[in-house]
Design a protein around this motif. Structure first.
Motif, mmCIF file in Angstrom:
data_model
loop_
_atom_site.group_PDB
_atom_site.id
_atom_site.type_symbol
_atom_site.label_atom_id
_atom_site.label_comp_id
_atom_site.label_asym_id
_atom_site.label_seq_id
_atom_site.Cartn_x
_atom_site.Cartn_y
_atom_site.Cartn_z
ATOM 1 N N ILE A 11 0.840 -1.205 0.000
ATOM 2 C CA ILE A 11 0.000 0.000 0.000
ATOM 3 C C ILE A 11 0.870 1.249 0.000
ATOM 4 C CG2 ILE A 11 -1.679 1.309 1.349
ATOM 5 C CD1 ILE A 11 -2.904 -1.069 -0.053
ATOM 6 N N VAL A 12 1.970 1.215 0.772
ATOM 7 C CA VAL A 12 2.878 2.370 0.812
ATOM 8 C C VAL A 12 3.448 2.653 -0.576
ATOM 9 C CG1 VAL A 12 5.067 3.237 1.747
ATOM 10 C CG2 VAL A 12 3.450 2.049 3.253
ATOM 11 N N ARG A 13 3.833 1.610 -1.280
ATOM 12 C CA ARG A 13 4.375 1.796 -2.631
ATOM 13 C C ARG A 13 3.324 2.362 -3.592
ATOM 14 N NH1 ARG A 13 7.245 -2.988 -1.311
ATOM 15 N NH2 ARG A 13 5.620 -4.311 -2.229
ATOM 16 N N LEU A 14 2.076 1.946 -3.412
ATOM 17 C CA LEU A 14 1.013 2.402 -4.310
ATOM 18 C C LEU A 14 0.551 3.824 -4.007
ATOM 19 C CD1 LEU A 14 -1.188 -0.834 -4.440
ATOM 20 C CD2 LEU A 14 0.120 0.142 -6.338
ATOM 21 N N TYR A 15 0.501 4.182 -2.730
ATOM 22 C CA TYR A 15 -0.088 5.472 -2.346
ATOM 23 C C TYR A 15 0.800 6.198 -1.339
ATOM 24 C CZ TYR A 15 -4.016 2.642 -4.001
ATOM 25 O OH TYR A 15 -4.819 1.814 -4.724
ATOM 26 N N PRO A 16 2.049 6.486 -1.654
ATOM 27 C CA PRO A 16 2.977 7.038 -0.659
ATOM 28 C C PRO A 16 2.535 8.371 -0.070
ATOM 29 C CG PRO A 16 3.902 7.196 -2.866
ATOM 30 C CD PRO A 16 2.698 6.335 -2.971
ATOM 31 N N GLU A 17 1.907 9.217 -0.857
ATOM 32 C CA GLU A 17 1.578 10.562 -0.374
ATOM 33 C C GLU A 17 0.133 10.695 0.084
ATOM 34 O OE1 GLU A 17 4.051 12.465 0.182
ATOM 35 O OE2 GLU A 17 5.355 11.014 -0.809
ATOM 36 N N ARG A 18 -0.648 9.657 -0.009
ATOM 37 C CA ARG A 18 -2.018 9.721 0.488
ATOM 38 C C ARG A 18 -2.021 9.762 2.012
ATOM 39 N NH1 ARG A 18 -6.425 9.214 -2.612
ATOM 40 N NH2 ARG A 18 -6.210 8.428 -4.751
ATOM 41 N N GLU A 19 -3.015 10.414 2.552
ATOM 42 C CA GLU A 19 -3.140 10.503 4.005
ATOM 43 C C GLU A 19 -3.495 9.129 4.561
ATOM 44 O OE1 GLU A 19 -5.023 13.931 6.734
ATOM 45 O OE2 GLU A 19 -6.526 12.709 5.715
ATOM 46 N N ALA A 20 -2.663 8.635 5.465
ATOM 47 C CA ALA A 20 -2.892 7.305 6.042
ATOM 48 C C ALA A 20 -3.700 7.379 7.327
ATOM 49 C CB ALA A 20 -1.559 6.615 6.315
ATOM 50 N N ASP A 182 -11.690 6.339 0.661
ATOM 51 C CA ASP A 182 -12.502 6.252 1.878
ATOM 52 C C ASP A 182 -11.787 6.841 3.087
ATOM 53 O OD1 ASP A 182 -15.027 4.967 1.199
ATOM 54 O OD2 ASP A 182 -13.802 3.238 0.643
ATOM 55 N N ARG A 183 -12.608 7.365 3.986
ATOM 56 C CA ARG A 183 -12.143 7.875 5.278
ATOM 57 C C ARG A 183 -12.971 7.164 6.347
ATOM 58 N NH1 ARG A 183 -9.050 12.384 4.944
ATOM 59 N NH2 ARG A 183 -9.710 13.237 6.954
ATOM 60 N N ILE A 184 -12.278 6.354 7.170
ATOM 61 C CA ILE A 184 -12.929 5.429 8.101
ATOM 62 C C ILE A 184 -12.739 5.915 9.532
ATOM 63 C CG2 ILE A 184 -13.022 3.037 8.893
ATOM 64 C CD1 ILE A 184 -11.855 2.172 6.239
ATOM 65 N N THR A 185 -13.798 5.875 10.320
ATOM 66 C CA THR A 185 -13.711 6.317 11.709
ATOM 67 C C THR A 185 -13.036 5.275 12.585
ATOM 68 O OG1 THR A 185 -15.893 5.403 12.206
ATOM 69 C CG2 THR A 185 -15.799 7.721 11.563
ATOM 70 N N ALA A 186 -12.329 5.768 13.588
ATOM 71 C CA ALA A 186 -11.819 4.938 14.687
ATOM 72 C C ALA A 186 -12.205 5.681 15.964
ATOM 73 C CB ALA A 186 -10.314 4.760 14.592
ATOM 74 N N LEU A 187 -13.336 5.284 16.565
ATOM 75 C CA LEU A 187 -13.897 6.035 17.684
ATOM 76 C C LEU A 187 -13.596 5.408 19.033
ATOM 77 C CD1 LEU A 187 -17.392 6.937 16.197
ATOM 78 C CD2 LEU A 187 -15.281 8.256 16.133
ATOM 79 N N GLY A 188 -12.778 4.378 19.050
ATOM 80 C CA GLY A 188 -12.449 3.737 20.319
ATOM 81 C C GLY A 188 -11.079 3.116 20.239
ATOM 82 N N LEU A 204 -7.499 6.417 8.021
ATOM 83 C CA LEU A 204 -8.053 6.181 9.348
ATOM 84 C C LEU A 204 -8.165 7.525 10.059
ATOM 85 C CD1 LEU A 204 -8.749 3.826 11.432
ATOM 86 C CD2 LEU A 204 -6.495 4.335 12.397
ATOM 87 N N VAL A 205 -9.368 7.889 10.488
ATOM 88 C CA VAL A 205 -9.595 9.159 11.187
ATOM 89 C C VAL A 205 -10.011 8.825 12.612
ATOM 90 C CG1 VAL A 205 -10.719 11.402 11.124
ATOM 91 C CG2 VAL A 205 -10.366 10.132 8.997
ATOM 92 N N ALA A 206 -9.134 9.104 13.570
ATOM 93 C CA ALA A 206 -9.328 8.659 14.956
ATOM 94 C C ALA A 206 -9.860 9.779 15.835
ATOM 95 C CB ALA A 206 -8.012 8.137 15.518
ATOM 96 N N LEU A 207 -10.658 9.394 16.804
ATOM 97 C CA LEU A 207 -11.207 10.338 17.772
ATOM 98 C C LEU A 207 -11.388 9.606 19.095
ATOM 99 C CD1 LEU A 207 -12.460 13.241 18.120
ATOM 100 C CD2 LEU A 207 -14.672 12.155 17.737
ATOM 101 N N ASN A 208 -10.973 10.243 20.181
ATOM 102 C CA ASN A 208 -11.131 9.668 21.508
ATOM 103 C C ASN A 208 -12.480 10.104 22.078
ATOM 104 O OD1 ASN A 208 -11.013 8.792 24.146
ATOM 105 N ND2 ASN A 208 -8.895 9.443 24.473
ATOM 106 N N LEU A 209 -13.426 9.170 22.150
ATOM 107 C CA LEU A 209 -14.775 9.511 22.603
ATOM 108 C C LEU A 209 -14.805 9.995 24.046
ATOM 109 C CD1 LEU A 209 -16.992 6.680 21.071
ATOM 110 C CD2 LEU A 209 -16.975 9.096 20.468
ATOM 111 N N ARG A 210 -13.805 9.608 24.823
ATOM 112 C CA ARG A 210 -13.806 10.025 26.225
ATOM 113 C C ARG A 210 -13.452 11.503 26.379
ATOM 114 N NH1 ARG A 210 -10.929 4.697 28.921
ATOM 115 N NH2 ARG A 210 -12.854 3.551 29.287
#
Length: 592
Positions: A11-20, A182-188, A204-210
């Motif tokens: 994946i890194v080789r295919l999309y090096p500059e995309r937001e991970a 795609d932009r996928i949530t990580a809420l926990g 991966l778009v992360a957020l700390n629910l606490r």
């Protein structure tokens, strides 16, 4: 090189500059994430030597945890994500059980100081990257990481995740056509969402629910352009509250295409609000799964899908996974009967780390195909006529109340029918005499109030008497786990379950001889030290058996023949006293 690390580097080789990955104001491209993982992998190798081992990751989920996890996969060691909110003693217990040699933490995170465990401390701003060349991944052991969950015995248990199984699950997840857009949530904390994103080229778009108000989640989803949303139903309801203004939706989420719900019961009212708020093209998927088996059933709901009132079914089987319903003897149940949900497939967990007895109890080899494993979930279900599975909750949440099996989820659904109720949790607990009773915890809409007697009357009109909670407590919010699920074990005690906690200043004393006699009878029968004349019989733990005992003692003390149902119709001492007076005045009862 492990299967996960190999896929990630592709994946890194295919999309090096995309937001991970993004968390807060911090973002890393795939190239930057790979560089940071390489640098940390180099330091882990120095600490662990050639023998691999296990590393604990005391890192915030998002940017830091992604870099730490990928570093461990590259270094050839398994890892254990640690929840930053857990007390140090629990962290130490998990590290000891996992036989960790190293803990990775940020400089701003206090160390645990566990004897025999070295620390790798990284700077909070960024890891100093080494060049990618020459830092390739080492061969990893079969186990990629352990996820620790609460154990019924109080001892946390580590669920084993193996490299090949994770890659296979991610390949199966591509039934949703996840990709670089795609932009996928990580809420926990923890979980598979990180790999669903990083092994497909998504963000991966992360957020700390606490640390975030759930009601503000809709604006965050819109600002981040989220396309795939994952959470438990409790969190989804917070999103829907934040989007709705009366019956109208005040915010749009045009980029959202998939809402994936797992972990708790989804209700038809949730579906109704989803359809009112989310894009017409968005699909709601109600999934059923476990940490040990992944998602094994799902119900896809679009605008045309018919959904009956009440609990939403868990749906149909996912390719490659079979589900059986078995009785206590291990035999398949008949069509429509309730049984334990048992899953078989090739890529389930290998079991529990260093718990062979528990592994043997829950996991087994499929006798028809040795390449497939089976897992006894401990959840109950029933097959509907269309072949979909209705999830009936955990077997240990099915409580026996005076010989009747009660699914607490059904009681919760009934409580939710009240318009002022925002959230509810119902549990079974023994009272001071060891008798198992139901207790309900309700969260009301902000500024709302509710009369307890009216609430109990509402429930008695809709539920059998044995399903009406014996105690009710109103909370500002329900305690939740790091993933947003209701933490039933953290619910507080109720005064009704602990007679010593009653406040005498809130007790209304008897105003006459009759009320005093009734008060003494109630105290004896219900085994409650202090009772107000306005306390509700059911709120004190009363039931049909104790109502009959009260009627018998009223006859002995007052020579008045009351049916047991009289207490149901007059559920306070004051009301029962007035009813007895009315019987006396009508001449149908004679005082001694």
């Amino acid at each position: 090189m492990s299967a996960i690390a190999r896929r990630f580097e592709e994946i890194v080789r295919l999309y090096p500059e995309r937001e991970a990955v993004k968390s807060g104001n911090r973002t890393l491209s795939y190239r930057e994430l790979d560089q940071q993982a390489n640098e940390l992998a180099h330091r882990l190798r120095q600490q662990l030597g050639t023998g691999g081992g296990c590393a604990g990751l005391l890192l915030e989920h998002g940017v830091d945890l992604a870099a730490g996890a990928m570093a461990c996969l590259k270094a050839g060691c398994m890892h254990v994500p640690l929840d930053l909110n857990n007390p140090p003693n629990r962290q130490a217990d998990i590290l000891e059980d996992a036989q960790a040699c190293v803990v990775v933490r940020m400089r701003s995170t206090p160390g645990l100081g566990v004897d025999g465990i070295r620390e790798v401390v990284v700077d909070d701003r960024a890891l100093d990257p080494l060049p990618i060349a020459g830092t390739g991944s080492r061969t990893s052991p079969e186990i990629a990481f352990l996820l620790y969950t609460s154990g019924s015995t109080g001892r946390p248990k580590g669920v084993i995740y193996q490299h090949d199984d994770i890659v296979a699950r991610i390949a199966d997840y591509n039934r949703f056509a996840v990709g670089p857009g795609d932009r996928i949530t990580a809420l926990g904390a923890g979980g598979m969402n990180m790999y669903r994103a990083l092994l497909t080229g998504a963000t991966l778009v992360a957020l700390n629910l606490r640390e975030f108000d759930v009601d503000d989640l809709p604006r965050w989803l819109a600002d981040e352009g989220i396309t795939i949303y994952h959470s438990v139903p409790t969190v989804l309801r917070g999103v829907l509250r934040g989007m709705l203004s009366g019956s109208a939706c005040r915010l749009e989420l045009p980029s959202l295409r998939l809402v994936n719900i797992t972990g708790e019961t989804l209700l038809s009212t949730d579906v109704e609000q989803f359809r009112r708020c989310f894009p017409h093209s968005c699909v709601l998927v109600n999934g059923l799964g476990t940490t040990e088996a992944g998602t094994f059933r799902e119900h896809r709901i679009d605008r045309e899908t018919l959904v009956a009132e009440g609990v939403v079914p868990a749906g149909h089987a996912i390719e490659g996974l079979d589900v059986m319903l078995l009785d206590h003897a291990g035999h398949p149940v008949t069509q429509g009967a309730i049984g334990e949900i048992v899953v078989t497939g090739k890529h389930l967990s290998a079991g529990y780390w260093r718990q062979p007895d528990l592994t043997a109890e829950r996991f087994f080899v499929d006798v028809h195909d040795p390449a497939r494993r089976g897992y006894r979930t401990g959840d109950l279900g029933r097959l509907l006529p269309d072949g979909s599975l209705m999830h009936l909750g955990r077997e240990d949440f099915q409580v026996k109340i005076r010989g009747h099996r009660v699914d607490v989820g059904e009681v919760e659904v009934t409580c939710r029918k009240l318009p002022l109720v925002r959230d509810v949790a119902v549990v079974g607990r023994p009272d001071s005499r060891g008798v198992l009773r139901l207790y309900a915890f309700l969260v009301l809409e902000p500024g709302a109030s509710m009369d307890l007697a009216s609430l109990l009357a509402f429930l008695r009109d809709r539920l059998p008497e044995y399903m009406v909670p014996s105690g009710i407590r109103f909370l500002e919010k329900l305690p939740v786990t790091p993933n947003g699920k209701v933490d039933r074990l953290a619910l507080p005690e109720l005064p009704d379950a602990d007679p010593e906690s009653f406040d005498p200043s809130e007790v209304t004393s008897a105003s006459g001889d009759l009320e005093a006699v009734l008060q003494a009878i109630w105290q004896e029968v219900l085994q409650v030290r202090t009772i107000s004349v306005d306390d509700d019989f059911f709120g004190l733990g009363g039931d049909s058996l104790s109502a009959a005992r009260i009627a018998s003692r009223v006859y002995s003390a007052l020579a008045i023949d009351l049916p047991g149902s009289a207490v149901f119709k007059a559920p306070t001492i004051r009301e029962l006293s007035l009813r007895i007076d009315a019987l006396r005045q009508s001449g149908t009862a004679t005082a001694p």
